[in-house]
Enzyme design. Structure first.
Site, PDB file in Angstrom:
ATOM      1  CB  SER A 298      42.956  33.305  38.603  1.00 10.45           C
ATOM      2  OG  SER A 298      42.548  34.283  37.657  1.00 10.45           O
TER       3      SER A 298
ATOM      4  CE  LYS B 146      43.618  33.855  42.985  1.00 15.74           C
ATOM      5  NZ  LYS B 146      43.039  33.183  44.171  1.00 15.74           N
TER       6      LYS B 146
ATOM      7  CE1 TYR C  15      43.176  37.334  42.234  1.00 15.18           C
ATOM      8  CE2 TYR C  15      43.192  36.888  39.879  1.00 15.18           C
ATOM      9  CZ  TYR C  15      42.612  36.731  41.123  1.00 15.18           C
ATOM     10  OH  TYR C  15      41.469  35.974  41.251  1.00 15.18           O
TER      11      TYR C  15
END
Length: 307
Positions: A152, A169, A165
């Site tokens: 991401s 990622k 997150y």
């Protein structure tokens, strides 16, 4: 059809909705037998809904394809490895693994709890590890496999409120880079998709007119290609969104090579910093932990070409 997945067995996690659903439908259309894995949890990982995976399987079967539903929690190592067993039991082999499942626990860093940080890594990073680790020996033994991780921009570029997150990622990119080196000789190729699409994860982000072009089905062709025999590439990050596709690469500046025979001081580094970060002439980083260090030292006469 130039690109097809005829006869291939694929596991797609988080395939009950959004991007995963589009991947599963396209894979089945291209001839793959699909394990639709989805626990059916909410965006933050709470609850379970068995109907999510079942509904996608029904769509695939109604269109003449083959698929089974799987509701294992990939954050559990035993359950995750059971997903691979389910694919082999149903279809006799495992050729493709798309690590797509994920949850969000966003907050600014001062408000981030240890549990929310760990929970996100457990699904995105450890879940992908458990599944890939289970499929890996089967793929290398059969001398064929395709693994796709989902990274991401939150990891490669950063995003406010997503330290958990983003860490997960970018961790997947590190896993990809290492596995690409291990898998190449077995024709097990490992790549990553960096998608931009309007899904449950992004539906609360204000996008205005742009949202109509961020359909999940516009990302799926890239994932299907990376999962096919047509793909002979490894360790690539493909950005995809709104019909646009590009390769996201890590580059290294030409930098400054000091003579390691002499003392290198912090003042020398300070004086050279503007040249160290000058992007003129930057090139993609060479695979492996040392990059181009050895050729540079050979050119300086500090190492022999035979060493």
């Amino acid at each position: 059809m130039a690109v097809n997945l005829q006869g291939r067995s694929a596991i797609i996690t988080g395939a009950g909705a959004g991007l995963g659903r589009e991947y599963a439908l396209l894979f089945a259309k291209l001839g793959a037998k699909v394990v639709v894995n989805d626990l059916g949890v909410s965006l933050n990982g709470a609850g379970e809904n068995a109907s999510a995976a079942d509904a996608v399987v029904e769509e695939i079967r109604a269109a003449g394809g083959e698929a089974i539903a799987n509701r294992a929690n990939i954050a559990d190592p035993v359950a995750a490895r059971g997903v691979v067993d389910a694919a082999v039991d149903a279809f006799g082999r495992i050729d493709i693994l798309v690590n797509n499942a994920g949850i969000l626990r966003d907050s600014s860093f001062p408000k981030m709890t240890d549990q929310n940080f760990v929970d996100v890594l457990n699904v995105h990073l450890f879940g992908a590890y458990y599944l890939t680790h289970a499929a890996w020996p089967l793929m290398t033994a059969q001398k064929y496999g395709r693994v796709v991780f989902t990274t991401s921009p939150a990891g490669t570029n950063g995003n406010f409120g997503q330290t958990n997150y983003g860490a997960a990622k970018l961790g997947l990119v590190g896993m990809m880079n290492c596995l690409a080196l291990e898998g190449r000789k077995h024709d097990v190729l490992v790549n990553a998709i960096s998608p931009s699409a309007l899904t449950r994860m992004t539906e609360n982000v204000p996008m205005g007119e742009l949202s109509q072009w961020l359909r999940a089905d516009l990302v799926a062709p890239a994932v299907a290609w990376l999962s096919s025999e047509k793909c002979q590439e490894t360790a690539h990050i493909i950005s995809a969104g709104g019909g646009f596709f590009a390769q996201h690469r890590i580059f290294e500046t030409p930098g400054v090579q000091f003579d390691p025979k002499d003392e290198v001081t912090v003042d020398m580094f300070d004086d050279a910093f503007s040249r160290i970060v000058d992007i003129e002439g930057a090139k993609p980083v060479k695979p492996g932990p040392l990059g181009d260090l050895v050729p540079r030292l050979i050119a300086m006469g500090r190492m022999s070409a035979e060493s």
